[in-house]
Structure formats: C-alpha cells, structure tokens
Design an enzyme around this catalytic site. Structure first.
Site, short mmCIF file in Angstrom:
data_model
loop_
_atom_site.label_atom_id
_atom_site.label_comp_id
_atom_site.label_asym_id
_atom_site.label_seq_id
_atom_site.Cartn_x
_atom_site.Cartn_y
_atom_site.Cartn_z
CD GLU A 54 -5.89 4.59 -1.32
OE1 GLU A 54 -5.95 4.87 -0.12
OE2 GLU A 54 -6.86 4.16 -1.98
CE1 TYR A 81 -3.71 2.57 0.78
CE2 TYR A 81 -1.93 3.63 1.99
CZ TYR A 81 -3.18 3.69 1.41
OH TYR A 81 -3.90 4.85 1.44
#
Length: 376
Positions: free
Chosen positions: A190, A102
């Site tokens: 993101e 992530y």
C-alpha cells in the site's frame, strides 16, 4: 507479518519505486546527524510504529530548520501511538506536494486473486473513503497467470492521472510494485499517499507492506525483519505449544478442542450477548501439559474476565483435560471464574475429578456459555 515504513521504502528503492530520501534514527542526536548528512532544509520526522493513524496521533511533524527538526524528534520519540511505544523515527525530505492519491495491491478472497485498488482521494484512511464515497475507489482484479501487462498498467495509471507523463511514470511504478508483491509473497502493498510533486515527480511518500506468514520459510530476508508485538508473540507461543490461537479482544477466554467446535463456541457466545476474547484450539491431543500452557496463555490476557473450556472428548480424553486443569491451577493463582463443559470420552471420570474444585461445571454447551456470559 508487518514491517516498518522505512523497511518498506528500502524494498521500494530496490525495486525502482521512487521514494523521498530518508534515514531511520533512534535518538535526537541521530536525527540531527541524519538531517545534516542528507543535506535537508525542510524535513519531515515520522514515527515508526506498526500501526496506522500516526499523523492524527501527532507522530508526523515537519521542521524547517535544525532546531525545529530536533524539537519534532524530541516530541515523537518516546510517545505512544495506539499503545505502541515509538522507539525510532524516520527523517526524510519534505517534498512539495501538488496532489495526493491512494494505491495498493491486496489479496482479495472474493475474486480469488490480487486486486489493484486505486483512488484520487489519497492521504486519508481508505476505509473512510470507502464508507462515505465508495464511487471514488476503483478495483481491478489481477489474473495471476497474466500479471500486469503494459496496457493494464497504463489503464490503471490513467484512472489516477490526466497528464500523460504521469501516466507513464505510474505505469512503471505499478508494474514494479506488483513485481515486489509477487517476489516477496506480500499480502498487501500500500502507498498512501502516492504524491505528485510540484516539479512533476511521482513519489511513494509512505510504504505499508504485510506478508503471508505461511510463505516466510522461503523469504528469509523478509522474515529477518519481523518484530512481533505482544499479540503476535502470544500467537507464536501458542504455535510452539502445538495449538492455534487468534486474539479477538473480548472478555470470555475460550479453550476448545477442534476448530469447528471453537468457531461454534464463539458464535454461541455472540448469540448470548458475550464477546469472545480469542480463538484457541488445543487440538486432539490429551497431553495435560498442553492444557496448562493454554490456560497460562488465556490468563495472560488482561481483558479476560471469564474462561470457558469446551471439550468434546473424541481423541482427547476428558479426564486428562481435568487433570491438566487441576495441575494448572496448582501452578497459577487466579480469581477469574472458570466454566467447564466436558462431554465424550471419559466425561464421567473427568467431571468426578473436578468435584470440589472452584470450577463452574456444565453438561451442555448452551448452559456453559450462558454461565460464562452471566459471570462476565
């Protein structure tokens, strides 16, 4: 402002951030054409909607041949994900994944800077990781006048990867993502998952970008990508009519003059056990037309069961608000109860105008909110 994954990947590609090759399609025929054009064998078909949780909702499917890809596209196109209709999909190369991570940049109010967020737990919702295993998330504040020099980019990449080749790939990607964030006035960049393929490549398998609405005036290219949902359309409508509106999803629709009073009204609604449906500040104007437009906006929310109008007459005159309400209800027919508290300039005249109307009147803010909560 949000954009679709395929639009985000186009920005990634332009900034030199590696992504899986793909194409956006709006029909099964276009999907099959893209499948052939891209020369794919194994492909992934991904729903393009402005929300998360697509995988859990069945909006991401893999096909290993033409027939399976067509079946995946047919299943996804037209489905609903969190109330949003899927009208397009992205057909992309299905990469062989060795590991998932992530990575994101986000504006952080606490540190008053952009913060880099990274974790070796990719491919799942970061909120879930934060709740269950917060120690697996690293956060690095970015000093705005320094940005991300080589040493910091390498340090961040080394938190994610053990292999030096991946660290060097990660360093370049991190710097390019930060450059993209600054240049486009993004509030969130993101990548989840950020993947390492079995042949050792680092690829942004997803792209989620949000942008600062207040900076769109200097980002015409980004603004042209805007596809407002119903909630955002209501907020735009409110802005065009000269008042501030934020949807909150509760049952008591609020119309208040002044941001401070609006915040206090929402606090008291919660205190007395209710749920505010919105923040709506009609401002200091005493224009009756504004009251009419505000009431139409409130009543367009299907979740609203009671409308609470809390007016303190300083610049705004209570009698003008009362006239606006009476005019509004000559135009709008509704069975939803309306609770009104008028105090301040011309409050007696305002209350007198409302005598004999179906409105529930209250002299104090506390009484008005208790009535609204009880009526729900």
């Amino acid at each position: 402002m949000k954009i679709h994954e395929y639009q985000g990947k186009e920005l990634f590609d332009r900034m030199g951030v590696p992504t899986a090759k793909g194409k956006v399609c709006r029909s099964v025929e276009e999907v099959l054409s893209a499948y052939e054009e891209l020369g794919l064998k194994k492909a992934v078909v991904k729903a393009q909607v402005l929300t998360g949780g697509r995988g859990k909702a069945g909006g991401i499917k893999i096909g290993e041949n033409r027939e399976e890809v067509a079946a995946a596209a047919k299943a996804i196109l037209g489905m609903e994900i969190k109330g949003l209709l899927v009208d397009r999909v992205m057909v992309a190369e299905a990469v062989e994944i060795a590991s998932e991570y992530y990575f994101s940049f986000a504006v952080d109010r606490n540190s008053k800077s952009v913060v880099m967020i990274l974790s070796r737990e990719g491919g799942v919702e970061i909120e879930e990781v934060a709740a269950k295993t917060p120690e697996k998330i690293e956060k690095i504040p970015i000093f705005p006048f320094v940005g991300i020099p080589d040493f910091l980019a390498k340090k961040a990449a080394a938190i994610l990867f053990d292999d030096w080749k991946l660290v060097m790939q990660g360093k370049v990607m991190i710097q390019n993502l930060y450059k993209l964030m600054v240049e486009t006035d993004a509030s969130l960049v993101e990548v989840n998952p950020l993947v390492v393929t079995k042949d050792g490549r680092l690829i942004a398998l997803d792209a989620k970008l949000n942008f600062d609405d207040n900076a769109l005036f200097r980002q015409p290219e980004i603004e042209s990508l805007f596809e407002p949902d119903e909630e955002e359309k209501r907020e735009q409508e409110a802005k065009a009519n000269g008042f501030s509106f934020v949807h909150l999803g509760g049952e008591i629709g609020c119309m208040v003059n002044g941001a401070g009073l609006a915040m206090a009204t929402m606090d008291l609604i919660k205190l007395y056990g209710g749920k505010p449906a919105n923040f709506l500040d009609i401002g200091g104007s005493s224009n009756p037309r504004k009251v009419i437009e505000a009431m139409k906006l409130l009543l367009s929310d299907k979740d609203v069961k009671v409308v609470l109008i809390n007016i303190f007459g300083g610049i705004t005159r209570c009698d003008d608000v009362a006239r606006g309400l009476i005019t509004a209800f000559n135009e709008i027919k509704t069975d939803i109860p309306i609770v009104i508290r008028l105090t301040g300039t011309n409050e007696k005249e305002g209350r007198k105008l409302l005598e004999g109307t179906p409105f529930h009147s209250a002299e104090t803010m506390g009484d008005a909110i208790k009535k609204a909560v009880a009526l729900v």
